[in-house]
Design a protein around this motif. Structure first.
Motif, PDB file in Angstrom:
ATOM      1  N   ASP A  13       3.224   2.160  -1.368  1.00  0.00           N
ATOM      2  CA  ASP A  13       2.837   0.847  -1.901  1.00  0.00           C
ATOM      3  C   ASP A  13       2.472   0.931  -3.376  1.00  0.00           C
ATOM      4  N   CYS A  14       1.740   1.998  -3.733  1.00  0.00           N
ATOM      5  CA  CYS A  14       1.341   2.190  -5.132  1.00  0.00           C
ATOM      6  C   CYS A  14       2.572   2.404  -6.018  1.00  0.00           C
ATOM      7  N   TRP A  15       3.524   3.178  -5.520  1.00  0.00           N
ATOM      8  CA  TRP A  15       4.741   3.445  -6.278  1.00  0.00           C
ATOM      9  C   TRP A  15       5.571   2.178  -6.461  1.00  0.00           C
ATOM     10  N   ASP A  16       5.673   1.365  -5.400  1.00  0.00           N
ATOM     11  CA  ASP A  16       6.399   0.092  -5.484  1.00  0.00           C
ATOM     12  C   ASP A  16       5.734  -0.844  -6.498  1.00  0.00           C
ATOM     13  N   ALA A  17       4.386  -0.861  -6.442  1.00  0.00           N
ATOM     14  CA  ALA A  17       3.640  -1.720  -7.365  1.00  0.00           C
ATOM     15  C   ALA A  17       3.841  -1.273  -8.805  1.00  0.00           C
ATOM     16  N   LEU A  18       3.831   0.040  -9.034  1.00  0.00           N
ATOM     17  CA  LEU A  18       4.015   0.579 -10.381  1.00  0.00           C
ATOM     18  C   LEU A  18       5.407   0.238 -10.911  1.00  0.00           C
TER      19      LEU A  18
END
Length: 387
Positions: A13-18
């Motif tokens: 999720d963090c990677w997608d958000a970034l």
């Protein structure tokens, strides 16, 4: 094991958000959309402050219709709402059933439609409801809905007509997807499907024994549009697909802009220019609605961290509305008096504002109508071939 799965999910999720934060579309939404929303509220405030006369329309009571069978009591006016499975569509179904309409709910998920009907019935056991499954991004599905609806209507004791059509269905997609006709799915759902459904149901709206109304739910994001291309290639999304990155914000804005431009053009055709229509049958009134920023699941494809952050910021600005509050503009436009046609409702309490300057361009609207109608006719021919 469970902890490891949760950790991996959070990292993903963090990677997608970034990744999403690093694209231009995110910043267009964060900056341009916020400014467009604030601009609409500033215009609302300036009208009341500088002109001293608030521009609003009072709500009228829904009309009653005579039943086909003379032994039956008068029947309720009939209202069709697309995208009625959740959010503003479901809230509109709740609100208009309370106002006395026989509400036809149309949506993609039969399960969610049944759930919405059940929830409305719990609050109002006397609510008159009917649900139909339809995918607005698929022309064949729209045709099937229209045929099923007409069969149901002919078997009922109601007048064979429609009093209100609310084109509410809409999606926000962050990845490129195409419909069976080869259209961008967001354009197909948000605009092309609404255009097709409106044209298919227009005979039923025009045959209403009382004035009928079309309400198109658009968005403040239309103000960000500067593109004046309304040819077929642009409408189906091919113009936007030339970019390596999916231009989700641009396409959403453009789809809502087209819906607004179509609203004004249809208003001109049905209400202003058609003199024979004014004499021979009752008017079909048409309004556009901007509910503002409403807390719905339309942003479900945006990374959850970012969508939650956006909601928090809009809430701090005091501009976030619940579906129950956001639906007020839709009800205002539906119950507005006959002289309120071709208006842009925003802010609730029957208030209206001006949409973008580009949206009032009659030549652009006429070109859009021509291109849209060509796509509509092509879809009809393909549908007949499939049948």
């Amino acid at each position: 094991m469970v902890r490891e799965i949760k950790t991996n999910s959070r990292m993903r999720d963090c990677w997608d958000a970034l990744n999403f934060v690093c694209c231009f579309e995110f910043w267009r939404m964060a900056v341009f959309w916020t400014l467009a929303l604030v601009r609409s509220y500033l215009e609302l405030s300036s009208r009341a402050f500088f002109y001293r006369i608030p521009h609003f329309y009072p709500r009228c009571s829904p009309p009653t219709l005579t039943s086909i069978s003379e032994t039956k009591a008068p029947t309720r006016p009939l209202c069709i709402i697309t995208g009625a499975t959740s959010g503003l569509g479901a809230a509109s179904a709740h609100a208009l059933s309370r106002e006395g309409f026989y509400v036809v709910l149309a949506g993609r998920s039969s399960h969610l439609l049944s759930k919405t009907v059940e929830e409305i019935k719990k609050q109002d056991a006397d609510a008159h409801l009917k649900a139909f499954q339809v995918d607005l991004s698929c022309f064949q599905s729209i045709i099937n809905f229209k045929n099923a609806f007409e069969r149901w209507l002919s078997n009922s004791n109601m007048h064979p007509s429609v009093q209100v059509l609310i084109n509410n269905a809409g999606i926000f997609a962050t990845s490129c997807r195409f419909t069976s006709e080869g259209y961008d799915q967001m354009m197909g759902t948000n605009y092309i499907g609404a255009f097709a459904l409106t044209n298919l149901l227009l005979p039923l709206l025009r045959s209403s024994p009382v004035p009928s109304r079309i309400v198109n739910v658009t968005s403040f994001t239309h103000q960000c549009v500067s593109c004046t291309q309304v040819d077929e290639e642009t409408l189906v999304g091919k113009y936007f697909s030339r970019s390596k990155q999916y231009r989700c914000a641009h396409i959403y804005e453009y789809s809502k802009f087209c819906l607004l431009l179509f609203s004004y053009e249809l208003h001109r055709q049905l209400y202003l220019n058609d003199e024979s229509h004014k004499v021979s049958v009752l008017y079909v009134f048409l309004n556009a609605v901007d509910p503002g920023f409403v807390e719905t699941n339309i942003m479900r494809e945006v990374p959850s961290y970012l969508s939650q952050l956006a909601l928090m910021v809009i809430r701090l600005l005091g501009l976030l509305q619940s579906p129950e509050n956001g639906v007020e503009s839709i009800v205002d436009a539906t119950l507005a008096p006959p002289e309120a046609s071709g208006e842009y409702f925003f802010g609730g309490r029957g208030r209206t504002v001006n949409s973008s300057e580009l949206s009032y361009d009659p030549e652009l609207a006429e070109k859009l109508w021509t291109s849209s109608y060509k796509l509509f006719m092509k879809s009809q021919l393909v549908s007949k071939d499939v049948s």
